[in-house]
Design an enzyme around this catalytic site. Structure first.
Site, mmCIF file in Angstrom:
data_model
loop_
_atom_site.group_PDB
_atom_site.id
_atom_site.type_symbol
_atom_site.label_atom_id
_atom_site.label_comp_id
_atom_site.label_asym_id
_atom_site.label_seq_id
_atom_site.Cartn_x
_atom_site.Cartn_y
_atom_site.Cartn_z
ATOM 1 N N CYS A 1 23.334 26.709 26.072
ATOM 2 C CA CYS A 1 22.296 27.016 25.099
ATOM 3 C C CYS A 1 20.969 26.467 25.600
ATOM 4 O O CYS A 1 20.866 25.281 25.910
ATOM 5 C CB CYS A 1 22.624 26.414 23.737
ATOM 6 S SG CYS A 1 21.322 26.729 22.531
ATOM 7 N N ASN B 1 30.717 28.278 28.224
ATOM 8 C CA ASN B 1 31.769 28.346 27.214
ATOM 9 C C ASN B 1 33.138 28.255 27.867
ATOM 10 O O ASN B 1 33.277 28.403 29.077
ATOM 11 C CB ASN B 1 31.699 29.699 26.491
ATOM 12 C CG ASN B 1 30.441 29.851 25.675
ATOM 13 O OD1 ASN B 1 29.379 30.100 26.223
ATOM 14 N ND2 ASN B 1 30.560 29.699 24.367
ATOM 15 N N HIS C 1 34.495 27.803 18.717
ATOM 16 C CA HIS C 1 33.538 28.161 19.772
ATOM 17 C C HIS C 1 33.332 26.901 20.619
ATOM 18 O O HIS C 1 32.506 26.055 20.298
ATOM 19 C CB HIS C 1 32.249 28.611 19.088
ATOM 20 C CG HIS C 1 31.136 29.006 19.998
ATOM 21 N ND1 HIS C 1 30.794 30.322 20.240
ATOM 22 C CD2 HIS C 1 30.242 28.280 20.716
ATOM 23 C CE1 HIS C 1 29.742 30.377 21.049
ATOM 24 N NE2 HIS C 1 29.391 29.143 21.359
ATOM 25 N N HIS D 1 32.382 24.913 24.051
ATOM 26 C CA HIS D 1 31.796 24.836 25.391
ATOM 27 C C HIS D 1 32.634 23.838 26.190
ATOM 28 O O HIS D 1 33.291 22.969 25.623
ATOM 29 C CB HIS D 1 30.317 24.443 25.299
ATOM 30 C CG HIS D 1 29.455 25.578 24.820
ATOM 31 N ND1 HIS D 1 28.702 26.351 25.679
ATOM 32 C CD2 HIS D 1 29.247 26.098 23.588
ATOM 33 C CE1 HIS D 1 28.064 27.288 24.978
ATOM 34 N NE2 HIS D 1 28.380 27.158 23.712
#
Ligand code: HMG
Ligand code: MG
Length: 315
Positions: A255, A264, A222, A224
């Site tokens: 976030c 992302n 995941h 960013h």
């Protein structure tokens, strides 16, 4: 080598990569949770439906968190029923605690994600808990979810660096990963919440996790894209055997509780690379790009994705 087609990359496979990658689309959750203006529920539902129509089969829909903590997703109860019947699509939602799980179960949710942190600072900022208190909060959630037959993902944030604490020792990542696995999570997602990872770091963390007994098959990534490294980091992870990659349509995201977290990895940028490598994703790049252009119109600013810009001539 196939011939060039407008709007599609040349297909030139490379050695040592998976044949297929599962994209875990987070645009409707990670992408929208940080928006300044609140997106209308019907627009969110249309976004999810269009993502499904573009061929994405795992679409994180929303979060059942405290509405004061993430007001942008306070309409989870209204949104989920609008998309719940999409055929062949998994719709995981974020759940931090039993209150969140009960809200999700009441709507027939079949997949949830709990979200832990490798660092104390982010655990406090994001969950108002220490790392261990957060794990203690998740344990009954995972147990109850599994007893209802739900699939459970465990996110682990700040795996590569933390805006308050700097470098994150690998043993902290390993410890929380193992705790999430022992709890019964079906898969883990390694978060580079603030986008500071580089490819060597990705491969060394994956290797260390393997040495500590966490198999690559249980891991997704995941990234960013704060420093433009998300795609390079993804390739490094694929070379290591990872086959689940999180991405956000149009590169939306960030976030609210992590300083300097930006969007992302853009799903279109990912799909462009994977198609060029001959790796199957099931995604129609044209439809996906059209969706992100439409969403950019709803949000009133251009998509940050390079591929969306290139394919749509968006200014
Ligand atoms: P807290 O303030 O400590 O809450 O927040 P509490 O447990 O003390 O409860 C206080 C009140 O909130 C109670 O109500 C609860 O019922 C209520 P009262 O009894 O006072 O009337 N409450 C809830 N209401 C609705 N839904 C709930 C819920 N829980 C409690 N689920 C809490 C603790 C965990 C709730 C809060 O910190 C929270 O919601 N945090 C969520 C933060 C968040 O969503 N962050 C973004 C997602 S993480 C991310 O983006 C990273 C990721 O993308 C990976 C990466 O990039 O690294 C996944
Ligand atoms: Mg994230």
């Amino acid at each position: 080598m196939s011939s060039p087609v407008p709007g599609l990359p040349m297909v030139v496979p490379a050695q040592g990569l998976p044949a297929r990658v599962r994209i875990h689309e987070v645009g409707a959750r990670d992408g929208l949770q940080n928006e300044k203006s609140t997106v209308p529920t019907e627009v969110k539902a249309e976004f999810v439906r269009r993502l499904a129509d573009a061929g994405l089969t795992t679409i994180e829909a929303t979060s059942f968190v405290h509405p004061k903590w993430v007001p942008q997703l306070a309409d989870a109860e209204q949104l989920f029923p609008l998309v719940a019947d999409l055929p062949g699509v998994h719709l995981p939602v974020l759940v931090p605690n039993e209150r969140g799980l009960d809200r999700a179960l009441a709507l027939g949710v079949r997949r949830i994600a709990v979200f832990a942190s490798a660092t104390e600072s982010f655990a406090k900022a994001n969950l108002n808990r220490t790392v261990d208190e957060a794990l203690a909060m998740f344990a009954p959630v995972v147990e109850k979810a599994r007893s209802h037959g739900l699939h459970v993902r465990g996110y682990l944030s700040m795996c590569f660096g933390d805006p308050w604490e700097g470098a994150v020792p690998v043993h902290q990542v390993v410890r929380v990963c193992k705790a999430l696995m022992d709890m019964g999570c079906d898969e883990l997602s390694l978060g580079d919440t603030i986008g500071v990872a580089t490819p060597g770091h990705v491969q060394s963390l994956l290797a260390e996790l393997n040495e500590e007994g966490v198999p690559t098959s249980a891991l997704g990534v995941h990234f960013h894209d704060t420093y433009g490294q998300a795609l390079a980091n993804t390739l490094a992870a694929l070379q290591h055997g990872v086959t689940t990659v999180d991405a956000s349509a149009g590169g939306l995201g960030g976030c609210p509780y992590a300083k300097s977290a930006t969007g992302n990895l853009a799903t279109e940028d990912l799909v462009w690379m994977l198609q060029g490598l001959g790796i199957d994703t099931g995604v129609d790049l044209g439809r996906l790009t059209a969706t992100s252009v439409w969403m950019a119109g709803q949000l009133g600013r251009p998509s940050p994705s390079r591929t969306v810009k290139a394919l749509s001539h968006q200014e």
